[in-house]
Design an enzyme around this catalytic site. Structure first.
Site, PDB file in Angstrom:
ATOM      1  N   GLY A 166       0.837  -1.202   0.000  1.00  0.00           N
ATOM      2  CA  GLY A 166       0.000   0.000   0.000  1.00  0.00           C
ATOM      3  C   GLY A 166       0.873   1.252   0.000  1.00  0.00           C
ATOM      4  N   GLN A 167       0.191   2.394   0.007  1.00  0.00           N
ATOM      5  CA  GLN A 167       0.931   3.673   0.046  1.00  0.00           C
ATOM      6  C   GLN A 167       1.888   3.732   1.241  1.00  0.00           C
ATOM      7  OE1 GLN A 167      -0.693   8.076  -0.074  1.00  0.00           O
ATOM      8  NE2 GLN A 167      -1.010   7.342   1.999  1.00  0.00           N
ATOM      9  N   ALA A 204      -5.508  -3.403   5.984  1.00  0.00           N
ATOM     10  CA  ALA A 204      -6.918  -3.354   6.399  1.00  0.00           C
ATOM     11  C   ALA A 204      -7.764  -3.034   5.188  1.00  0.00           C
ATOM     12  CB  ALA A 204      -7.127  -2.255   7.450  1.00  0.00           C
ATOM     13  N   THR A 248      -6.852   5.254  13.158  1.00  0.00           N
ATOM     14  CA  THR A 248      -7.281   6.279  12.209  1.00  0.00           C
ATOM     15  C   THR A 248      -8.196   7.316  12.851  1.00  0.00           C
ATOM     16  OG1 THR A 248      -8.862   6.612  10.399  1.00  0.00           O
ATOM     17  CG2 THR A 248      -8.988   4.520  11.511  1.00  0.00           C
ATOM     18  N   GLU A 290     -10.857   8.142  11.746  1.00  0.00           N
ATOM     19  CA  GLU A 290     -12.233   7.637  11.616  1.00  0.00           C
ATOM     20  C   GLU A 290     -12.741   7.065  12.943  1.00  0.00           C
ATOM     21  OE1 GLU A 290     -14.694   7.253   8.992  1.00  0.00           O
ATOM     22  OE2 GLU A 290     -13.528   8.959   8.319  1.00  0.00           O
ATOM     23  N   TYR A 295     -15.832   0.710   9.244  1.00  0.00           N
ATOM     24  CA  TYR A 295     -14.367   0.751   9.226  1.00  0.00           C
ATOM     25  C   TYR A 295     -13.839   1.366  10.534  1.00  0.00           C
ATOM     26  CZ  TYR A 295      -9.843   2.817   8.033  1.00  0.00           C
ATOM     27  OH  TYR A 295      -8.538   3.238   8.053  1.00  0.00           O
ATOM     28  N   LYS A 304     -11.618  -0.356  13.582  1.00  0.00           N
ATOM     29  CA  LYS A 304     -10.333   0.187  14.050  1.00  0.00           C
ATOM     30  C   LYS A 304     -10.350   0.463  15.559  1.00  0.00           C
ATOM     31  CE  LYS A 304      -7.673   0.317  10.394  1.00  0.00           C
ATOM     32  NZ  LYS A 304      -6.291  -0.162  10.350  1.00  0.00           N
ATOM     33  N   HIS A 310      -3.675  11.006   5.087  1.00  0.00           N
ATOM     34  CA  HIS A 310      -2.327  11.301   4.601  1.00  0.00           C
ATOM     35  C   HIS A 310      -2.207  10.800   3.165  1.00  0.00           C
ATOM     36  CE1 HIS A 310      -2.541   7.739   7.089  1.00  0.00           C
ATOM     37  NE2 HIS A 310      -1.595   7.163   6.338  1.00  0.00           N
TER      38      HIS A 310
HETATM   39  N1  GDD Z   1     -13.335   9.108  -2.242  1.00  0.00           N
HETATM   40  C1  GDD Z   1     -14.055  10.203  -2.549  1.00  0.00           C
HETATM   41  N2  GDD Z   1     -14.499  10.391  -3.830  1.00  0.00           N
HETATM   42  N3  GDD Z   1     -14.267  11.097  -1.573  1.00  0.00           N
HETATM   43  C2  GDD Z   1     -14.958  12.230  -1.891  1.00  0.00           C
HETATM   44  C3  GDD Z   1     -15.435  12.490  -3.185  1.00  0.00           C
HETATM   45  C4  GDD Z   1     -15.210  11.516  -4.204  1.00  0.00           C
HETATM   46  O1  GDD Z   1     -15.610  11.679  -5.348  1.00  0.00           O
HETATM   47  N4  GDD Z   1     -16.032  13.712  -3.174  1.00  0.00           N
HETATM   48  C5  GDD Z   1     -15.936  14.190  -1.949  1.00  0.00           C
HETATM   49  N5  GDD Z   1     -15.293  13.299  -1.146  1.00  0.00           N
HETATM   50  C6  GDD Z   1     -15.028  13.475   0.280  1.00  0.00           C
HETATM   51  C7  GDD Z   1     -15.461  12.301   1.154  1.00  0.00           C
HETATM   52  O2  GDD Z   1     -16.858  12.373   1.396  1.00  0.00           O
HETATM   53  C8  GDD Z   1     -14.618  12.575   2.387  1.00  0.00           C
HETATM   54  O3  GDD Z   1     -15.238  13.563   3.201  1.00  0.00           O
HETATM   55  C9  GDD Z   1     -13.335  13.190   1.851  1.00  0.00           C
HETATM   56  O4  GDD Z   1     -13.621  13.531   0.480  1.00  0.00           O
HETATM   57  C10 GDD Z   1     -12.127  12.264   1.886  1.00  0.00           C
HETATM   58  O5  GDD Z   1     -12.489  10.998   1.377  1.00  0.00           O
HETATM   59  P1  GDD Z   1     -11.383   9.855   1.095  1.00  0.00           P
HETATM   60  O6  GDD Z   1     -10.253  10.443   0.330  1.00  0.00           O
HETATM   61  O7  GDD Z   1     -12.090   8.699   0.485  1.00  0.00           O
HETATM   62  O8  GDD Z   1     -10.788   9.527   2.520  1.00  0.00           O
HETATM   63  P2  GDD Z   1     -11.491   9.254   3.948  1.00  0.00           P
HETATM   64  O9  GDD Z   1     -11.396  10.504   4.764  1.00  0.00           O
HETATM   65  O10 GDD Z   1     -12.837   8.653   3.781  1.00  0.00           O
HETATM   66  O11 GDD Z   1     -10.580   8.134   4.575  1.00  0.00           O
HETATM   67  C11 GDD Z   1      -9.156   8.126   4.478  1.00  0.00           C
HETATM   68  O12 GDD Z   1      -8.558   8.699   5.608  1.00  0.00           O
HETATM   69  C12 GDD Z   1      -8.816   8.039   6.840  1.00  0.00           C
HETATM   70  C13 GDD Z   1      -8.114   8.799   7.938  1.00  0.00           C
HETATM   71  O13 GDD Z   1      -6.739   8.691   7.838  1.00  0.00           O
HETATM   72  C14 GDD Z   1      -8.731   6.683   4.324  1.00  0.00           C
HETATM   73  O14 GDD Z   1      -7.336   6.626   4.064  1.00  0.00           O
HETATM   74  C15 GDD Z   1      -9.047   5.904   5.575  1.00  0.00           C
HETATM   75  O15 GDD Z   1      -8.554   4.571   5.436  1.00  0.00           O
HETATM   76  C16 GDD Z   1      -8.340   6.598   6.726  1.00  0.00           C
HETATM   77  O16 GDD Z   1      -8.584   5.928   7.920  1.00  0.00           O
END
Ligand code: GDD
Length: 332
Positions: A13-14, A86, A129, A131, A153, A157, A183
Site C-alpha cells: 500500500g501507500q 486493512a 485512524t 475515523e 471501518y 479500528k 495522509h
Molecule cells: N473518495 C471520494 N471520492 N471522496 C470524496 C469524493 C469523491 O468523489 N467527493 C468528496 N469526497 C469526500 C469524502 O466524502 C470525504 O469527506 C473526503 O472527500 C475524503 O475521502 P477519502 O479520500 O475517500 O478519505 P477518507 O477521509 O474517507 O478516509 C481516508 O482517511 C482516513 C483517515 O486517515 C482513508 O485513508 C481511511 O482509510 C483513513 O482511515
C-alpha cells in the site's frame, strides 16, 4: 550485530511502500506480508514495490487465516511489526460491512496473538485512524478524545485499538497505536479523493477526459503527507514505553480547496470541469476531523513539514508525467 528484522502487513500500500523504503535505508531486513495472488502478478498488484523487490522478502499469507499468520510470524521472528493492512476505503465498507469488520478485527487479533506466543518482545505498531473519532465531541481531537465512530471501518479500528491496548496492559507487550489523520502522496490509491482529483486533472490536461465528477466539495479533512507519517510510526516503536499518538497537521482544508489548487497547478479553472455527483456523497459521514499532534511533537520529536500546496503540486506533477503531459510553464 545482526540486522533488525521487520514485518510489514499491507506492504504494497501507500504507507507500506514508504515504510519499507525508510526501514531499508535504516538497514532493517524487511519482510512484507502479501496475498498469494500478489506474487502471481507483481507488476500489477505490487506496483509500488517494484523498485524494492530485489531488496525485500515477500511472505504470502492471508490476514483471514490464523494458521497463515502464525506460520509467517514463526518463520520471520520479527523484532518490529507494523500492521498496516486493512480494508480501508470508507465507502466500500457498506458493500460488505460484515467482511470489513471481521477481516480488520481478526487480522489484528491473529497477529497480536501470534506475536505474543512466538516473539513477545517484538515491538508492534497498529494503524489506527481519525475515523475512530467519528462524530467527535471536541475539536481538535487528541489522545484523550472519546471515540464515537460512525463507520464500520471506524468501529473495526476502535476494536483493533482496544485489542492493542489490551495486549499491552495484559501481556506487557510493546504495542502502540498511531491515530493517523488523512495522509496522501503520489502513491495514494485512485479511489481516495485526493488522487482522484490529481489524476483527473492530468487526464483533462492530456485531453482524455472532459470533466471530473466528485461528491461533497464542502467536506473538510486534515490532510498530511504520507512519507512523513510513516516516519512517525517508526519513532513510536523506538520509544522505551509503548503508547498511542495522534498524527496530524492540525489544519483543515475542504475538498473544494484541494480541487482549486490542483487545477491551478495545471493552469485550469476548476469550475469549468468539476461536476458534483450525488453518487459520490456519503450519508452520515464523520464531521470535519482535525488532529492535535502535540504529544507526538513533544515525545517523538515529530512534526509535519510539507505544505498542503506543495504536496498537491507533487501529486499533480506525478500524474501529469504518467499521462504524458507537462504542466504549463506559467504555473511552475
Ligand atoms: N473518495 C471520494 N471520492 N471522496 C470524496 C469524493 C469523491 O468523489 N467527493 C468528496 N469526497 C469526500 C469524502 O466524502 C470525504 O469527506 C473526503 O472527500 C475524503 O475521502 P477519502 O479520500 O475517500 O478519505 P477518507 O477521509 O474517507 O478516509 C481516508 O482517511 C482516513 C483517515 O486517515 C482513508 O485513508 C481511511 O482509510 C483513513 O482511515
Amino acid at each position: 550485530m545482526s540486522r533488525k528484522r521487520v514485518l510489514i502487513t499491507g506492504v504494497n500500500g501507500q504507507d507500506g511502500s514508504y515504510l519499507a523504503e525508510e526501514l531499508l535505508a535504516r538497514d532493517y531486513e524487511v519482510f512484507g506480508l502479501v496475498r498469494r495472488v500478489g506474487l502471481e502478478a507483481p507488476e500489477h498488484r505490487l506496483e509500488r514495490l517494484l523498485p524494492l523487490l530485489d531488496r525485500i522478502h515477500l511472505q504470502p499469507a492471508s490476514l483471514e487465516s490464523y494458521a497463515g499468520i502464525f506460520n509467517a510470524v514463526a518463520k520471520i521472528r520479527p523484532d518490529e511489526c507494523y500492521h498496516l493492512a486493512a480494508a480501508s476505503f470508507v465507502s466500500y465498507e457498506f458493500d460488505d460491512e460484515f467482511s470489513t469488520l471481521t477481516t480488520n478485527i481478526n487480522g489484528t487479533h491473529y497477529l497480536l496473538a501470534s506475536l505474543k506466543d512466538l516473539v513477545p518482545q517484538c515491538r508492534f505498531y497498529f494503524a489506527g485512524t481519525s475515523e475512530m473519532f467519528g462524530s467527535a465531541e471536541e475539536m481538535p481531537q487528541n489522545e484523550q478524545t472519546r471515540f464515537r465512530p460512525r463507520s464500520i471501518y471506524g468501529i473495526s479500528k476502535v476494536a483493533g485499538f482496544e485489542l492493542v491496548r489490551n495486549y499491552r496492559e495484559r501481556y506487557g507487550m510493546h504495542a502502540s497505536s498511531g491515530i493517523l489523520f488523512n495522509h496522501e502522496s503520489p502513491r495514494r490509491g485512485h479511489e481516495f479523493v485526493t488522487r482522484k482529483i490529481t489524476s483527473g486533472v492530468a487526464r483533462i490536461l492530456a485531453g482524455t477526459a472532459t470533466e471530473l465528477r466528485l461528491g461533497n466539495l464542502d467536506a473538510e479533512r486534515d490532510w498530511g503527507f504520507a512519507k512523513e507519517y510513516v516516519d512517525a510510526m517508526w519513532r513510536m516503536l523506538q520509544q522505551p514505553i509503548p503508547d498511542d499518538y495522534v498524527i496530524a497537521t492540525g489544519k483543515l482544508n475542504s475538498v473544494r480547496d484541494f480541487v482549486r489548487i490542483a487545477f491551478q497547478c495545471a493552469g485550469l479553472d476548476w469550475e469549468k470541469y468539476v461536476v458534483t455527483d450525488p453518487n459520490f456523497f456519503r450519508s452520515g459521514e464523520s464531521v470535519a476531523l482535525c488532529g492535535d499532534a502535540t504529544k507526538a511533537r513533544q515525545v517523538l520529536g515529530w512534526e509535519p513539514k510539507k505544505q498542503f500546496e506543495e504536496m498537491i503540486r507533487e501529486m499533480v506533477e506525478t500524474d501529469c508525467l504518467a499521462a504524458g503531459v507537462a504542466l504549463p510553464a506559467a504555473t511552475l
